[in-house]
Write a protein that holds these residues in place. Sequence first.
Motif, PDB file in Angstrom:
ATOM      1  N   ASN A 187      93.288 109.561  42.291  1.00  0.00           N
ATOM      2  CA  ASN A 187      94.050 110.560  43.046  1.00  0.00           C
ATOM      3  C   ASN A 187      94.615 109.978  44.339  1.00  0.00           C
ATOM      4  OD1 ASN A 187      93.860 112.645  41.174  1.00  0.00           O
ATOM      5  ND2 ASN A 187      91.883 113.297  41.973  1.00  0.00           N
ATOM      6  N   ALA A 188      93.873 109.090  44.979  1.00  0.00           N
ATOM      7  CA  ALA A 188      94.389 108.435  46.181  1.00  0.00           C
ATOM      8  C   ALA A 188      95.621 107.604  45.831  1.00  0.00           C
ATOM      9  CB  ALA A 188      93.311 107.552  46.806  1.00  0.00           C
ATOM     10  N   ALA A 189      95.528 106.834  44.760  1.00  0.00           N
ATOM     11  CA  ALA A 189      96.670 106.021  44.329  1.00  0.00           C
ATOM     12  C   ALA A 189      97.847 106.907  43.932  1.00  0.00           C
ATOM     13  CB  ALA A 189      96.266 105.116  43.169  1.00  0.00           C
ATOM     14  N   ARG A 190      97.578 107.982  43.227  1.00  0.00           N
ATOM     15  CA  ARG A 190      98.660 108.899  42.834  1.00  0.00           C
ATOM     16  C   ARG A 190      99.373 109.456  44.053  1.00  0.00           C
ATOM     17  NH1 ARG A 190      95.249 111.908  38.069  1.00  0.00           N
ATOM     18  NH2 ARG A 190      95.781 110.423  36.411  1.00  0.00           N
ATOM     19  N   GLU A 191      98.609 109.819  45.053  1.00  0.00           N
ATOM     20  CA  GLU A 191      99.217 110.352  46.273  1.00  0.00           C
ATOM     21  C   GLU A 191     100.122 109.311  46.937  1.00  0.00           C
ATOM     22  OE1 GLU A 191      97.653 111.806  50.587  1.00  0.00           O
ATOM     23  OE2 GLU A 191      96.653 112.699  48.849  1.00  0.00           O
ATOM     24  N   LEU A 192      99.645 108.083  47.023  1.00  0.00           N
ATOM     25  CA  LEU A 192     100.442 107.023  47.639  1.00  0.00           C
ATOM     26  C   LEU A 192     101.688 106.712  46.809  1.00  0.00           C
ATOM     27  CD1 LEU A 192      97.565 104.671  48.805  1.00  0.00           C
ATOM     28  CD2 LEU A 192      98.993 106.153  50.235  1.00  0.00           C
ATOM     29  N   LEU A 193     101.555 106.703  45.492  1.00  0.00           N
ATOM     30  CA  LEU A 193     102.702 106.427  44.629  1.00  0.00           C
ATOM     31  C   LEU A 193     103.711 107.571  44.636  1.00  0.00           C
ATOM     32  CD1 LEU A 193     100.916 104.062  43.729  1.00  0.00           C
ATOM     33  CD2 LEU A 193     101.637 104.512  41.406  1.00  0.00           C
ATOM     34  N   ASN A 194     103.244 108.785  44.887  1.00  0.00           N
ATOM     35  CA  ASN A 194     104.136 109.944  44.932  1.00  0.00           C
ATOM     36  C   ASN A 194     104.956 110.005  46.211  1.00  0.00           C
ATOM     37  OD1 ASN A 194     104.307 111.520  42.640  1.00  0.00           O
ATOM     38  ND2 ASN A 194     102.395 112.581  43.063  1.00  0.00           N
ATOM     39  N   GLU A 195     104.459 109.390  47.267  1.00  0.00           N
ATOM     40  CA  GLU A 195     105.172 109.425  48.547  1.00  0.00           C
ATOM     41  C   GLU A 195     106.489 108.668  48.438  1.00  0.00           C
ATOM     42  OE1 GLU A 195     103.165 108.287  52.132  1.00  0.00           O
ATOM     43  OE2 GLU A 195     101.371 109.417  51.601  1.00  0.00           O
ATOM     44  N   LYS A 196     107.541 109.318  48.832  1.00  0.00           N
ATOM     45  CA  LYS A 196     108.854 108.671  48.839  1.00  0.00           C
ATOM     46  C   LYS A 196     109.010 107.807  50.089  1.00  0.00           C
ATOM     47  CE  LYS A 196     111.104 111.203  45.499  1.00  0.00           C
ATOM     48  NZ  LYS A 196     110.581 110.842  44.236  1.00  0.00           N
ATOM     49  N   LYS A 197     108.394 108.261  51.175  1.00  0.00           N
ATOM     50  CA  LYS A 197     108.500 107.504  52.423  1.00  0.00           C
ATOM     51  C   LYS A 197     107.460 106.384  52.448  1.00  0.00           C
ATOM     52  CE  LYS A 197     105.477 110.567  54.924  1.00  0.00           C
ATOM     53  NZ  LYS A 197     105.057 110.988  56.193  1.00  0.00           N
ATOM     54  N   ILE A 198     107.620 105.502  53.380  1.00  0.00           N
ATOM     55  CA  ILE A 198     106.709 104.377  53.540  1.00  0.00           C
ATOM     56  C   ILE A 198     105.502 104.851  54.354  1.00  0.00           C
ATOM     57  CG2 ILE A 198     106.446 102.052  54.501  1.00  0.00           C
ATOM     58  CD1 ILE A 198     108.428 102.334  52.108  1.00  0.00           C
ATOM     59  N   HIS A 199     104.324 104.767  53.763  1.00  0.00           N
ATOM     60  CA  HIS A 199     103.119 105.171  54.484  1.00  0.00           C
ATOM     61  C   HIS A 199     102.685 104.060  55.439  1.00  0.00           C
ATOM     62  CE1 HIS A 199     100.840 102.783  51.507  1.00  0.00           C
ATOM     63  NE2 HIS A 199     101.600 103.365  50.600  1.00  0.00           N
ATOM     64  N   SER A 200     101.823 104.388  56.371  1.00  0.00           N
ATOM     65  CA  SER A 200     101.462 103.452  57.446  1.00  0.00           C
ATOM     66  C   SER A 200     100.835 102.160  56.927  1.00  0.00           C
ATOM     67  CB  SER A 200     100.526 104.131  58.443  1.00  0.00           C
ATOM     68  OG  SER A 200      99.330 104.543  57.806  1.00  0.00           O
ATOM     69  N   GLY A 201      99.989 102.252  55.908  1.00  0.00           N
ATOM     70  CA  GLY A 201      99.384 101.048  55.347  1.00  0.00           C
ATOM     71  C   GLY A 201     100.408 100.133  54.707  1.00  0.00           C
ATOM     72  N   PHE A 202     101.360 100.731  54.038  1.00  0.00           N
ATOM     73  CA  PHE A 202     102.441  99.954  53.426  1.00  0.00           C
ATOM     74  C   PHE A 202     103.225  99.229  54.516  1.00  0.00           C
ATOM     75  CE2 PHE A 202     106.253  98.997  51.087  1.00  0.00           C
ATOM     76  CZ  PHE A 202     105.927  99.031  49.746  1.00  0.00           C
ATOM     77  N   ALA A 203     103.481  99.936  55.618  1.00  0.00           N
ATOM     78  CA  ALA A 203     104.222  99.338  56.737  1.00  0.00           C
ATOM     79  C   ALA A 203     103.460  98.151  57.323  1.00  0.00           C
ATOM     80  CB  ALA A 203     104.482 100.393  57.814  1.00  0.00           C
ATOM     81  N   GLU A 204     102.146  98.289  57.459  1.00  0.00           N
ATOM     82  CA  GLU A 204     101.320  97.176  57.960  1.00  0.00           C
ATOM     83  C   GLU A 204     101.466  95.954  57.056  1.00  0.00           C
ATOM     84  OE1 GLU A 204      99.228  96.623  60.537  1.00  0.00           O
ATOM     85  OE2 GLU A 204      99.268  98.601  61.451  1.00  0.00           O
ATOM     86  N   LEU A 205     101.460  96.186  55.756  1.00  0.00           N
ATOM     87  CA  LEU A 205     101.553  95.080  54.804  1.00  0.00           C
ATOM     88  C   LEU A 205     102.959  94.479  54.772  1.00  0.00           C
ATOM     89  CD1 LEU A 205      99.234  96.575  52.063  1.00  0.00           C
ATOM     90  CD2 LEU A 205      98.731  94.653  53.594  1.00  0.00           C
ATOM     91  N   ILE A 206     103.977  95.285  55.039  1.00  0.00           N
ATOM     92  CA  ILE A 206     105.344  94.756  55.160  1.00  0.00           C
ATOM     93  C   ILE A 206     105.403  93.786  56.341  1.00  0.00           C
ATOM     94  CG2 ILE A 206     107.725  95.317  55.812  1.00  0.00           C
ATOM     95  CD1 ILE A 206     107.368  97.974  54.308  1.00  0.00           C
ATOM     96  N   LEU A 207     104.866  94.218  57.471  1.00  0.00           N
ATOM     97  CA  LEU A 207     104.887  93.390  58.678  1.00  0.00           C
ATOM     98  C   LEU A 207     104.140  92.071  58.470  1.00  0.00           C
ATOM     99  CD1 LEU A 207     104.354  96.112  61.426  1.00  0.00           C
ATOM    100  CD2 LEU A 207     106.468  94.884  60.880  1.00  0.00           C
TER     101      LEU A 207
END
Length: 99
Positions: free
Chosen positions: A40-60
Amino acid sequence: MKELEKEFESELLALYRLIKKEVYDPKRFYKMIGSKGAINAARELLNEKKIHSGFAELILAKRLDLTVEAFVLRNEKYHMLFEPQMLLNAKIKVVELNR
């Protein structure tokens, strides 16, 4: 299916530990897994259209390979746990930001 779900949770927790070791401590991600369960955590993250904070950290950190989205896309055995739209959302995020 239950065995696959347990394996997914184990691998997602391993991903959490790797991110913590190599990039930053993703506390929100860990809390999500604990409160909602790994799938369910993964589903929530995959459902988000916007970039979540953790994703942004990993981009940086230039580590898109450590995102939940990339993890799910890489592991086809887990695709059956997610809706096609979730997989498409993940692909769009990872491909678009990896340019």
